[in-house]
Design a protein around this motif. Structure first.
Motif, mmCIF file in Angstrom:
data_model
loop_
_atom_site.group_PDB
_atom_site.id
_atom_site.type_symbol
_atom_site.label_atom_id
_atom_site.label_comp_id
_atom_site.label_asym_id
_atom_site.label_seq_id
_atom_site.Cartn_x
_atom_site.Cartn_y
_atom_site.Cartn_z
ATOM 1 N N VAL A 139 50.842 53.098 61.583
ATOM 2 C CA VAL A 139 51.594 54.191 62.180
ATOM 3 C C VAL A 139 52.030 55.196 61.127
ATOM 4 O O VAL A 139 52.052 56.401 61.375
ATOM 5 C CB VAL A 139 52.832 53.636 62.940
ATOM 6 N N SER A 140 52.372 54.724 59.938
ATOM 7 C CA SER A 140 52.913 55.595 58.896
ATOM 8 C C SER A 140 52.104 55.500 57.609
ATOM 9 O O SER A 140 51.690 54.405 57.214
ATOM 10 C CB SER A 140 54.364 55.213 58.598
ATOM 11 N N HIS A 141 51.934 56.644 56.948
ATOM 12 C CA HIS A 141 51.246 56.655 55.657
ATOM 13 C C HIS A 141 52.081 56.000 54.561
ATOM 14 O O HIS A 141 51.596 55.726 53.485
ATOM 15 C CB HIS A 141 50.884 58.092 55.256
ATOM 16 N N LYS A 142 53.353 55.733 54.871
ATOM 17 C CA LYS A 142 54.234 55.098 53.894
ATOM 18 C C LYS A 142 54.193 53.570 53.985
ATOM 19 O O LYS A 142 54.824 52.892 53.186
ATOM 20 C CB LYS A 142 55.672 55.597 54.081
ATOM 21 N N ASP A 143 53.450 53.040 54.951
ATOM 22 C CA ASP A 143 53.314 51.596 55.107
ATOM 23 C C ASP A 143 52.235 51.104 54.138
ATOM 24 O O ASP A 143 51.040 51.182 54.412
ATOM 25 C CB ASP A 143 52.929 51.258 56.546
ATOM 26 N N VAL A 144 52.677 50.625 52.987
ATOM 27 C CA VAL A 144 51.739 50.188 51.944
ATOM 28 C C VAL A 144 51.955 48.725 51.552
ATOM 29 O O VAL A 144 51.524 48.304 50.488
ATOM 30 C CB VAL A 144 51.848 51.094 50.687
ATOM 31 N N LYS A 145 52.598 47.959 52.429
ATOM 32 C CA LYS A 145 52.923 46.570 52.059
ATOM 33 C C LYS A 145 51.692 45.705 51.799
ATOM 34 O O LYS A 145 51.747 44.797 51.012
ATOM 35 C CB LYS A 145 53.848 45.932 53.085
ATOM 36 N N ASP A 146 50.554 46.040 52.426
ATOM 37 C CA ASP A 146 49.349 45.252 52.156
ATOM 38 C C ASP A 146 48.398 45.964 51.179
ATOM 39 O O ASP A 146 47.275 45.522 50.975
ATOM 40 C CB ASP A 146 48.624 44.919 53.465
ATOM 41 N N SER A 147 48.872 47.015 50.539
ATOM 42 C CA SER A 147 48.051 47.746 49.575
ATOM 43 C C SER A 147 47.921 46.959 48.268
ATOM 44 O O SER A 147 48.847 46.260 47.858
ATOM 45 C CB SER A 147 48.683 49.108 49.280
ATOM 46 N N THR A 148 46.794 47.106 47.633
ATOM 47 C CA THR A 148 46.598 46.466 46.332
ATOM 48 C C THR A 148 46.952 47.416 45.191
ATOM 49 O O THR A 148 46.964 47.005 44.030
ATOM 50 C CB THR A 148 45.137 45.999 46.170
ATOM 51 N N ASN A 149 47.239 48.663 45.519
ATOM 52 C CA ASN A 149 47.548 49.658 44.502
ATOM 53 C C ASN A 149 49.029 49.556 44.120
ATOM 54 O O ASN A 149 49.904 49.823 44.940
ATOM 55 C CB ASN A 149 47.210 51.048 45.025
ATOM 56 N N TRP A 150 49.311 49.207 42.890
ATOM 57 C CA TRP A 150 50.690 49.022 42.429
ATOM 58 C C TRP A 150 51.484 50.333 42.480
ATOM 59 O O TRP A 150 52.690 50.321 42.751
ATOM 60 C CB TRP A 150 50.729 48.433 41.026
ATOM 61 N N LEU A 151 50.822 51.461 42.231
ATOM 62 C CA LEU A 151 51.527 52.751 42.229
ATOM 63 C C LEU A 151 51.973 53.129 43.638
ATOM 64 O O LEU A 151 53.095 53.591 43.838
ATOM 65 C CB LEU A 151 50.647 53.842 41.620
ATOM 66 N N PHE A 152 51.105 52.915 44.634
ATOM 67 C CA PHE A 152 51.494 53.167 46.026
ATOM 68 C C PHE A 152 52.676 52.300 46.413
ATOM 69 O O PHE A 152 53.617 52.756 47.055
ATOM 70 C CB PHE A 152 50.328 52.871 46.978
ATOM 71 N N LYS A 153 52.622 51.032 46.026
ATOM 72 C CA LYS A 153 53.718 50.119 46.361
ATOM 73 C C LYS A 153 55.022 50.552 45.693
ATOM 74 O O LYS A 153 56.087 50.502 46.301
ATOM 75 C CB LYS A 153 53.372 48.685 45.950
ATOM 76 N N ALA A 154 54.934 50.975 44.442
ATOM 77 C CA ALA A 154 56.139 51.420 43.730
ATOM 78 C C ALA A 154 56.686 52.700 44.358
ATOM 79 O O ALA A 154 57.897 52.834 44.563
ATOM 80 C CB ALA A 154 55.828 51.653 42.252
#
Length: 165
Positions: free
Chosen positions: A124-139
């Motif tokens: 739903v949101s571009h800010k939902d990165v909990k399953d991302s492998t990218n550390w920068l997106f998560k930070a």
């Protein structure tokens, strides 16, 4: 009868507090960019207030449960247009302006890729990165203070560059 109720609900979305803040941001940016070359101080104040309102509208949306697709798109488009206009102004002031135009392409391109990947993944949101492998997106998206710091630092740098003239 159901159609009338849906139309009333749709109309009320346009009157949500965060969306009204969004309209005010658009108006402030119009005035700011109309005056950017003749009154840098006014431009900086209006642009900075618009920037602060960008954070406030999200807070109001969550606080009053007035989150809407319309509001999210209004916010994102206002952000992108504001940044694009600022970078275009800077590219006209500082020649050659290729560095600012490159930053503009990076801003639009990276946001487009993030939004497109969000829709492809069914989020739903571009800010939902909990399953991302990218550390920068998560930070960035996972820590509101870090995201706020990055945004403030970036806008502050842009305004300082503009005020140096």
């Amino acid at each position: 009868m159901a159609n009338k109720s849906a139309n009333k609900k749709t109309l009320s979305v346009y009157l949500y507090i965060p969306n009204i803040i969004g309209y005010i941001r658009v108006l402030m940016n119009i005035v700011a960019f109309a005056r950017c070359f003749s009154d840098k101080k006014l431009f900086s104040v209006l642009y900075f207030i618009s920037f602060i309102c960008d954070g406030i509208d999200g807070w109001f949306a969550r606080k009053f449960n007035q989150v809407s697709t319309f509001g999210a798109v209004l916010d994102m488009v206002t952000d992108r247009v504001s940044t694009a206009c600022l970078l275009a102004v800077l590219s006209q002031i500082y020649r050659p302006g290729l560095v600012f135009l490159s930053l503009l392409a990076l801003d639009v391109g990276s946001h487009w890729l993030q939004m497109y990947s969000t829709f492809l993944s069914g989020k739903v949101s571009h800010k939902d990165v909990k399953d991302s492998t990218n550390w920068l997106f998560k930070a960035y998206y996972g820590n509101r203070l870090f995201m706020a710091y990055c945004c403030v630092a970036s806008e502050n740098t842009n305004l300082k560059v503009l005020m140096m003239l």
